[in-house]
Structures are given as C-alpha cells and as structure tokens.
Design an enzyme around this catalytic site. Sequence first.
Site, PDB file in Angstrom:
ATOM      1  N   CYS A   7      -9.729-119.567  83.831  1.00  0.00           N
ATOM      2  CA  CYS A   7      -8.561-118.681  83.891  1.00  0.00           C
ATOM      3  C   CYS A   7      -8.341-118.051  85.263  1.00  0.00           C
ATOM      4  CB  CYS A   7      -8.695-117.572  82.850  1.00  0.00           C
ATOM      5  SG  CYS A   7      -9.375-118.130  81.279  1.00  0.00           S
ATOM      6  N   HIS A  20      -5.750-108.774  84.458  1.00  0.00           N
ATOM      7  CA  HIS A  20      -5.939-110.053  83.769  1.00  0.00           C
ATOM      8  C   HIS A  20      -5.299-109.955  82.386  1.00  0.00           C
ATOM      9  CE1 HIS A  20      -7.695-113.937  83.083  1.00  0.00           C
ATOM     10  NE2 HIS A  20      -8.368-113.507  82.016  1.00  0.00           N
ATOM     11  N   HIS A  37      -0.736-116.865  78.293  1.00  0.00           N
ATOM     12  CA  HIS A  37      -1.840-117.091  79.238  1.00  0.00           C
ATOM     13  C   HIS A  37      -1.634-118.447  79.885  1.00  0.00           C
ATOM     14  CE1 HIS A  37      -5.525-117.237  81.241  1.00  0.00           C
ATOM     15  NE2 HIS A  37      -6.345-116.718  80.312  1.00  0.00           N
TER      16      HIS A  37
END
Length: 845
Positions: free
Chosen positions: A170, A305, A343
């Site tokens: 990520c 995040h 995401h």
Amino acid sequence: MTDIAIVGIDCRFPQAPNVNALWDLLLAGGDGITAVPPQRWRARDFYDDTGAPGTVNNETGGFIADADAFDLEFFGIAPREAQAMDPQQRLLLQTAWRAFEDATLDPKAQAGSNTGVYVGVMANEWNVQMSDLARITPQLGSGNGYFMTANRVSYTLDLKGPSIAVDTACSSSLVSIHLACSALRAGECDQALAGGVNIAITPALNVFYTQAGLSAPDGRCKPFSGNADGIGRGEGVALLVLRRLDDAVADGLPIRAVIKASAINNDGRSNGITAPSRWAQQTVIGETYRRAGVDPARIAFVEAHGTGTVLGDMIEVKALGNFHATTRSEPCGLGSIKGNLGHTEGAAGVAGVIKAALALQHKMVPPSRFAADENPRLRLASNGLRIVDEPLPLPEGEVFAAVSSFGLGGTNAHLVLASAPTVPEGQPGSSFGVVTLSSNDREGLRRNAIDLAADFESAPADGLGRLCWSMNVVKSSGRHRLAFVVNDRAEAVAALRAVDRLDDSIGVAQRVKVGWVCTGQGSQYPGMARRLAERHSVFRCALTEVDEHMSPQLGRSLLELLAGAGHDIDRTEFAQPAIFAVEYALARVLSGLGIEPSWLLGHSIGEYAVATRAGVLGLDDACRLVAARARLMQQLPRTGSMLAVRASRAEVDDLIADEPTVACAAVNGPGDVVLSGESAAVRRLAVALAAAGHRSRALTVSHAFHSPLMEPMQAEFNAIASGCAFDVPRTPVYSTLRGRMLLPDEPMDAGYWTEHIREPVLFAAAVAAAVATAPTHLLEVGPKRVLLPMIRRSFPDNAAAQLVPCPGPDADGTELAATVAALYRDGLDPSGTHSMTRPHGSERG
C-alpha cells in the site's frame, strides 16, 4: 536538504479522469464507488455475505472508465504488442505524457534526458495471462511484470535516468516518490517521474481482503469514522514530474508544491506481518519532520493513510498524536482521500500527495468523506487532531502539510510538503491564446474539439495560457488540424463546440517551407509595434536586449523612442535603428516558436536583420553598424529626393543617363523602380517621365538613399565596419545587393556593407530567385506590411501564403498569434523554447 518541486501532475481515478476533475470531486465530498463493471468479472459469481472461502463480501469498488483504451499508433507500438501489454503499462504511458505536458514540457523533447522513472505497483493481475503456457509469446512476456511498468515508460519516451518499479504494497507509490527525491538530491537524475498505478483485473485481492477480515461489506473506506469496517478497493494511475526546486525556478516551470523531506522504514517484527506498528510509524514521522526542519506545530493538515480499518485508524492516530497532542494551539487537520476513491493500493500514496499539493495550491483543504461520523474512540482532540469535515481555508504565506502511507508488509513512508514559493512576476503575459487541435481524420478532430471544450470549461478562469501552451508546444499533431486565436476561455469553449462551422480554421498538414522578408526604411511610425510589445513578453525581452546594445550608440533610449508618440522616429538616425530592433525582436520570437526560415531576404536596412538572424553579425556589431549607418546618413546635406516610378529599369536608365547625380535606387518589380538623387534633377526626371506616360510619386524621405549623394559617408562607414567581425550565413540569404542567393564564398563583410549604402536594391531579382524555390509561405518580418503587396503585384502566380505578424499602426497584437495558427494548420509543429501563451510568470527571455 534540497527542496524538490512538483512541476507536473497527471492522474486518472474513479469518476475523476484528470486533475481538475479530481479536485472538483474532493471539494464536493463525492466518491467514485460503483458496481463492479461487467467487463472485469461477474461480481455475483464471487459474492457471499458470509465471507465463505473463495468469495467476496461486496460487489462494489472504485473503477476507472475505459482503462483498456489506448492509442497505440500515437506511441508507435505494434497492435500485437499493445494487446499483450498489462493495461497498467498503457495507462502509465499516457499519464507520463500528460504529466510532462502539465509541466509545460515537450514530452518528445525529453528523449535522451537524465529523467528517472519510479513507479509504485502492488498488483500484477495481468500476469494471469502467463498461466496458459501454450499462449506465451515474446510480446506477452514483455507486457507483464512489475519491472516493465517503469521500464516501458523509460523505453518508449527514451528516458535515460534510473527506471525502478517499487512494490511495498500500500505504500508503494509514496516510497517511489521518496526514492525519486533521493535520486534528484544525489544527482542520479535531473528530473523524475514518480507515482503509481493500480488496476483490478480479477477479484483475487478482493477475496484476500475478505478472507483476512479487512474488506468493508459496502466496498467503501470510511477513514476515522465510527462506521469504519474495512477496506474498499479502488483503481488509479498518477505520476508527478519532479525537479530540484532551484532548477524548476530557473527554467520557469509551474510549481504546484514543494517536497521538503520524506523518510521510509519498516515495522520489523511486530505483532503480525500484516499488522501496523505504532512505534515504527512514530519513528518515520519524526524522522521526516527532522529532515524537513519543520516543527510539527506548523503542519496545517495531514493527509493520512486512513484505510478505515478500526485497528489501522487507531494506530495511525496514536502515532500522529505523539507529535501533535502537546505542540499545538489548534488541532491539526486530518483526512484521507481513500474515503473518495477507495484504497488505490499501488497508487494510494501518490493520490494523497496530489490531494495535499492541490490543497496547498488552492489554499483550501477539501472535506474528508465520512467525517460526520467521527469515531469517538480515536480521541482525535486529545491527540491534537481534528477530522476535516468541511472545506478548511489555509492561510497565506508558506503552509506545510504531511502525507502518510503504510504498507501491508510493514514498509512505512511519510512526506512533508510546503506551498509553492512566490516567484516574482514580470509584466503581464498575453491575454489571449492560440487554440490548436489535431487528429488523423476530420471526424476525430470533431470529437477532440468536443473533449477539449470540456477541458477548457473545467479549467481555472485564468488557465487559458497553460492550456494553450500545452497545445501549441507540447502536443504531438495529426494531419487534420484546427487552429484559431481566442481572447478568453468562454470564447474558446464556444468556438470548439461550433467546430463544424470553423472551416476557415481547419487545414490539412503539408510540408511547410517559410521564406522571411525583412522590411526596409519607410515602414516606421510613432508607437511602432506597441501593441505587439504590450501583449508578448518575449518580444519585449528581445527589444530590451537590443536597447542594451543600441542605446549607447544612439545616445538615447531606444525603448523610449519606440514608445514615443512624436515624430523623432522619422529621422533617419533613429528610424533605421528602430526598424532593426523590431525586426530582430520579431525574429527572436518567431524562431523561439519554431518558425524557422528556409531562406532570408531583406530590403535595404532590412538586410541587417537578415544578416544578424543568419549568424553573419553578432548583436553588438549589428547595432554598431546600424547606428553608424543611420548617423552618417543623417549628417549628410539634405539636398536629395526619391521618386517611385511605374516603369522598368530599362525605361528609366536612358532618362537618367544625363543626370549624374541621380541613380536607380531600387528595382522592386518588373515595372516598379525608385530613383534617387539631387532634388532638382529628380524633379526634372519627374516631368520627363510624365511626358513619356509613366506615373511617379515623390517619397517622403530625408535623404537620397542608394544614390551618388551617399558617397561622402562611405569611407568613414567602411572604417567602422572594418572593426567588426563577420561570419558566413548559416541560413541561405538572397542578397538584394547582388540580386540572387549569396554563394558560400561570398562574404557579407565591411566591403559588402559599404557597397550596400550606394548601390541599388535589387529586390525584384532577389525575390524572383527566392520564390523559385517554391516556399509555401512568405512571412514579412517588420513593423508594417510593405514588401508582400509588392511581391504579389510583381509575381501574381506565386501561390505562397502571405503572413504578416505585425501589419502596421492599426495592429492589435494578436496578428502574431494568427500567424502561428495559420502555420500550424498548414503543417508547422511549434517546437521552440518559448511561446506567446506560456503560463504567466514562466516566460524565458
């Protein structure tokens, strides 16, 4: 630590096909989450809300429209190779090209440059193609693999810097930006493309997230919300163009924001390989602030995040709270773009950087989606944080922001951004632009016009210059071309939507061959080229350059002379230097726009501009000669006259044979000559010519140029000229002293220019030789339209289009833009170092 400038951005995200659309989506608090497109996979085949093995618990996500669309011909890629390429490679190529354009850089001109490419990529779902061993081809092999995402961009655009694909899950794209910044600081590259890409081709990761208990049942990330229940997947591709800040400022590039510092680390052995570590996050955040030299209290907002998992949000808030809980008078803003896009995995970090950079640029932080349901267990206030639940205005001056990105395997990254520095602005740039558009066919041109109208409409009100700059200079061009001049954004939108009625503005590209003709004395007027100077800063810069060399010779300011309303401009000692200055400045602008001459031709004093443009004379020597010529001519007795006659040279030669003080000064056409000499003799000739049936007209001049009356100044001028340096022409010159093209061994030296004062201007002969080369366009470089009508009258069968960027006292300053538009329609591809429409504050002199 060296600051790094973000000078270009391009991206595609769900419901946000470009940067402007992304900003609009964020500011409106919208999202791009939709049902899974049927061309990806049949969601129903995998859906099971119980989370049974091999299934997913939702049927939604953030998907890019037309992710498979690709113009293979544009990039010169064969159909079989394009078909075998991972769509992520295709998207990155398109995004890299547009990112350079956004930076006002010509993508083609980056070939061979020391440009690094750093791409974050987490998934390679296209690799499923390699599971059928019988179908593997060389194209399929090179179309797959993480490594090729970066290498494909470097190869196709011929970029010579480091080329690295980064997979830290990520955090991949934020790590790629960190590596690119490090390479720029270390001198490993001078420019970098950095970002990431993520395309969901199969439901494999959806299954993983579901089985790992990380997937939100509604497919939506809800960062820091009390309703946070997991991850929703999203797609995206984004690249930044990065430069060292000093280099970006020196090159006049647009600066979106500045990267002050970044840092990366890993959790090491924590409480699980996929579990985040508060302590590692604290360490990387603290190290970044230390490197940036920024007190945490000065961070206006953090783009977190923020996945929307309960554990992840809690740990991130505690890590940030370690720096913000006790150092602030007001809480730090907090948000996450994942609430809008899902995401985006390999592109998640760069998405956050783009959001933060746009917020700094617009002085406004967009609201964080799902902020209304803040999770009270996070205790944001006691951690010095507050979720941004409505647009948050930012103060003027330098503002700082931070971006976090944490990888599933423990690789963490943090970055500190600052608002762009204020760059001193010069005089206002153009208030208009040239809209250019092209396609390989007429129907494609129409479709592109409709799309471009939408781009103009969504652009900032002051964005005309940036859009026109990109179109004029950095866009590759097809055969069918549209080009026209507009004064504002609304005018551009209206014209593009009426493209079917723009026949006069549409052309088909052919080979372009432009001949330049430079005007002589008589073209001067008060306020000469004033509107052109007002509207074109590069033209102003070039005039200033001439002024620095010419004014010491004149004993007065050339710029003040050009701007004045009086009639000093008509005095020979000032007229000739002023004409030269305008022609030199116009030549600089035209060459900078990529309008290069196939050959050059000048009428009398206009030949000095020709010689300077051809490299025969340096500017300092040219100014010295022009000023000396004008001064010495002005000092001669005013006893002469000039007469324009509609007759051939042979017809006047017999008449002037008995008048030794009169000569044929110019042959402008087969029946168009000028006589020059002592006034009484010229008057006698006028009577004789009338009796012979020839019309004549006295010219308003101070002296009898190109006649025996010029001989007294020749010796002094020759002495001055002998002290100058002369080179051979680097562009073909059709000499009006010789009446033909100069041969390679024929110098334009002191003797040439001394002879040039006395001998006739053989304009017609020189033009006849020049137009025999079949130019497609003739361009008059001077303060007024004078020579082209003479050429049309003398050579009516010549088919070359005639263009005049400065037609005279009534010009409004847009004629130069119209000249560029006409040449583009006919096949010219502007490729110079500056443009009349370069974004404000970005001109290069």
